[in-house]
Scaffold this motif. Structure first.
Motif, mmCIF file in Angstrom:
data_model
loop_
_atom_site.group_PDB
_atom_site.id
_atom_site.type_symbol
_atom_site.label_atom_id
_atom_site.label_comp_id
_atom_site.label_asym_id
_atom_site.label_seq_id
_atom_site.Cartn_x
_atom_site.Cartn_y
_atom_site.Cartn_z
ATOM 1 N N THR A 26 -26.539 4.132 6.109
ATOM 2 C CA THR A 26 -25.365 3.933 6.962
ATOM 3 C C THR A 26 -24.535 2.732 6.521
ATOM 4 N N GLU A 27 -25.178 1.597 6.307
ATOM 5 C CA GLU A 27 -24.420 0.391 5.934
ATOM 6 C C GLU A 27 -23.691 0.554 4.601
ATOM 7 N N PRO A 28 -24.355 1.065 3.550
ATOM 8 C CA PRO A 28 -23.598 1.281 2.304
ATOM 9 C C PRO A 28 -22.458 2.294 2.480
ATOM 10 N N PHE A 29 -22.664 3.295 3.307
ATOM 11 C CA PHE A 29 -21.619 4.286 3.560
ATOM 12 C C PHE A 29 -20.391 3.628 4.174
ATOM 13 N N VAL A 30 -20.615 2.767 5.159
ATOM 14 C CA VAL A 30 -19.510 2.064 5.810
ATOM 15 C C VAL A 30 -18.786 1.170 4.807
ATOM 16 N N GLN A 31 -19.524 0.500 3.946
ATOM 17 C CA GLN A 31 -18.910 -0.354 2.923
ATOM 18 C C GLN A 31 -18.060 0.484 1.964
ATOM 19 N N ILE A 32 -18.561 1.632 1.593
ATOM 20 C CA ILE A 32 -17.816 2.521 0.690
ATOM 21 C C ILE A 32 -16.538 3.013 1.367
ATOM 22 N N LEU A 33 -16.629 3.332 2.661
ATOM 23 C CA LEU A 33 -15.468 3.847 3.390
ATOM 24 C C LEU A 33 -14.307 2.860 3.430
ATOM 25 N N ASP A 34 -14.613 1.570 3.459
ATOM 26 C CA ASP A 34 -13.539 0.574 3.505
ATOM 27 C C ASP A 34 -12.587 0.726 2.329
ATOM 28 N N GLY A 35 -13.109 1.002 1.165
ATOM 29 C CA GLY A 35 -12.259 1.200 -0.004
ATOM 30 C C GLY A 35 -11.789 2.639 -0.165
ATOM 31 N N PHE A 36 -12.544 3.560 0.415
ATOM 32 C CA PHE A 36 -12.223 4.977 0.258
ATOM 33 C C PHE A 36 -10.987 5.385 1.049
ATOM 34 N N GLY A 37 -10.762 4.751 2.206
ATOM 35 C CA GLY A 37 -9.608 5.095 3.040
ATOM 36 C C GLY A 37 -8.296 5.050 2.267
ATOM 37 N N PRO A 38 -7.975 3.909 1.640
ATOM 38 C CA PRO A 38 -6.733 3.851 0.853
ATOM 39 C C PRO A 38 -6.731 4.829 -0.325
ATOM 40 N N TYR A 39 -7.885 5.015 -0.931
ATOM 41 C CA TYR A 39 -7.978 5.922 -2.078
ATOM 42 C C TYR A 39 -7.637 7.354 -1.675
ATOM 43 N N ILE A 40 -8.260 7.850 -0.607
ATOM 44 C CA ILE A 40 -8.015 9.236 -0.204
ATOM 45 C C ILE A 40 -6.595 9.408 0.314
ATOM 46 N N ALA A 41 -6.060 8.386 0.973
ATOM 47 C CA ALA A 41 -4.675 8.469 1.442
ATOM 48 C C ALA A 41 -3.722 8.644 0.265
ATOM 49 N N GLN A 42 -3.983 7.906 -0.786
ATOM 50 C CA GLN A 42 -3.124 8.013 -1.974
ATOM 51 C C GLN A 42 -3.273 9.374 -2.624
ATOM 52 N N ARG A 43 -4.500 9.844 -2.754
ATOM 53 C CA ARG A 43 -4.744 11.138 -3.393
ATOM 54 C C ARG A 43 -4.098 12.281 -2.602
ATOM 55 N N LEU A 44 -4.179 12.231 -1.298
ATOM 56 C CA LEU A 44 -3.626 13.311 -0.480
ATOM 57 C C LEU A 44 -2.115 13.292 -0.412
ATOM 58 N N SER A 45 -1.510 12.150 -0.734
ATOM 59 C CA SER A 45 -0.051 12.083 -0.702
ATOM 60 C C SER A 45 0.562 12.539 -2.019
ATOM 61 N N GLU A 46 -0.247 12.771 -3.027
ATOM 62 C CA GLU A 46 0.269 13.194 -4.354
ATOM 63 C C GLU A 46 0.658 14.655 -4.334
ATOM 64 N N ALA A 88 0.836 -1.206 0.000
ATOM 65 C CA ALA A 88 0.000 0.000 0.000
ATOM 66 C C ALA A 88 0.870 1.256 0.000
ATOM 67 N N LYS A 89 1.935 1.235 0.805
ATOM 68 C CA LYS A 89 2.815 2.401 0.873
ATOM 69 C C LYS A 89 3.466 2.670 -0.479
ATOM 70 N N SER A 90 3.846 1.620 -1.184
ATOM 71 C CA SER A 90 4.472 1.800 -2.501
ATOM 72 C C SER A 90 3.493 2.380 -3.517
ATOM 73 N N LYS A 91 2.189 2.271 -3.207
ATOM 74 C CA LYS A 91 1.151 2.823 -4.088
ATOM 75 C C LYS A 91 0.621 4.162 -3.579
ATOM 76 N N GLY A 92 1.268 4.685 -2.528
ATOM 77 C CA GLY A 92 0.880 6.005 -2.029
ATOM 78 C C GLY A 92 -0.059 5.996 -0.845
ATOM 79 N N ASP A 93 -0.401 4.821 -0.321
ATOM 80 C CA ASP A 93 -1.284 4.727 0.838
ATOM 81 C C ASP A 93 -0.467 4.326 2.049
#
Length: 167
Positions: free
Chosen positions: A147-167, A43-48
């Protein structure tokens, strides 16, 4: 045994948001620790960077975030009180003493600000974590059916936003 993205995201969530150490997070989700470590490195090598996300989560919530906020507020009040005292004393305080006090304040201020937010990546992640947390509260309060779909979306969103913010 191959594990899916859901397992990896669950381990990341436990490590980042629940502040579990990697050994405990991997055990919680029944994943070998070596696999969790590999996911973290990949994950770190991909920016997360899981550690950066974890630091941001700690800063944004809980006792660490509250302590930092309270400390900065108290420090700001002390700086203000010192300036007021310097104004009140006016010329009765010798210039070398006045200069010494101001230099000490400058030094302390720089140190406090560095400790509180010297890492801009952590700052960005902390703001993001706070916004996401508040959005979650809003959704659960006013749109509970999402709420439940939001939580499911967040599981994948965490790595995505981490990568975007590190760019």
């Amino acid at each position: 045994m191959a594990h899916g993205e859901e397992k990896r995201d669950a381990v990341r969530h436990s490590y980042v948001n629940e502040i579990l150490n990697l050994t405990t997070a991997s055990a919680k989700h029944r994943v070998p620790e070596s696999t969790a470590r590999r996911w973290k490195i990949d994950a770190k090598s991909k920016g997360d960077c899981w550690d950066l996300a974890r630091a941001a989560a700690r800063k944004a919530t809980g006792p660490a975030g509250e302590f930092t906020e309270t400390f900065i507020e108290e420090f700001a009040l002390q700086v203000h009180a010192t300036f007021e005292t310097l104004k009140e004393q006016g010329d009765s305080l010798p210039l070398p003493e006045r200069t010494k006090i101001l230099k000490q304040l400058q030094s302390m201020y720089g140190s406090v600000m560095e400790l509180a937010g010297g890492n801009k990546s952590i700052e960005k992640m902390a703001v993001s974590a706070t916004v996401i947390k508040e959005l979650g509260h809003y959704i659960s309060r006013y749109h509970a059916e999402h709420t439940e779909p939001f939580v499911q979306i967040l599981d994948g969103f965490g790595p995505y936003i981490a990568q975007r913010l590190s760019e």
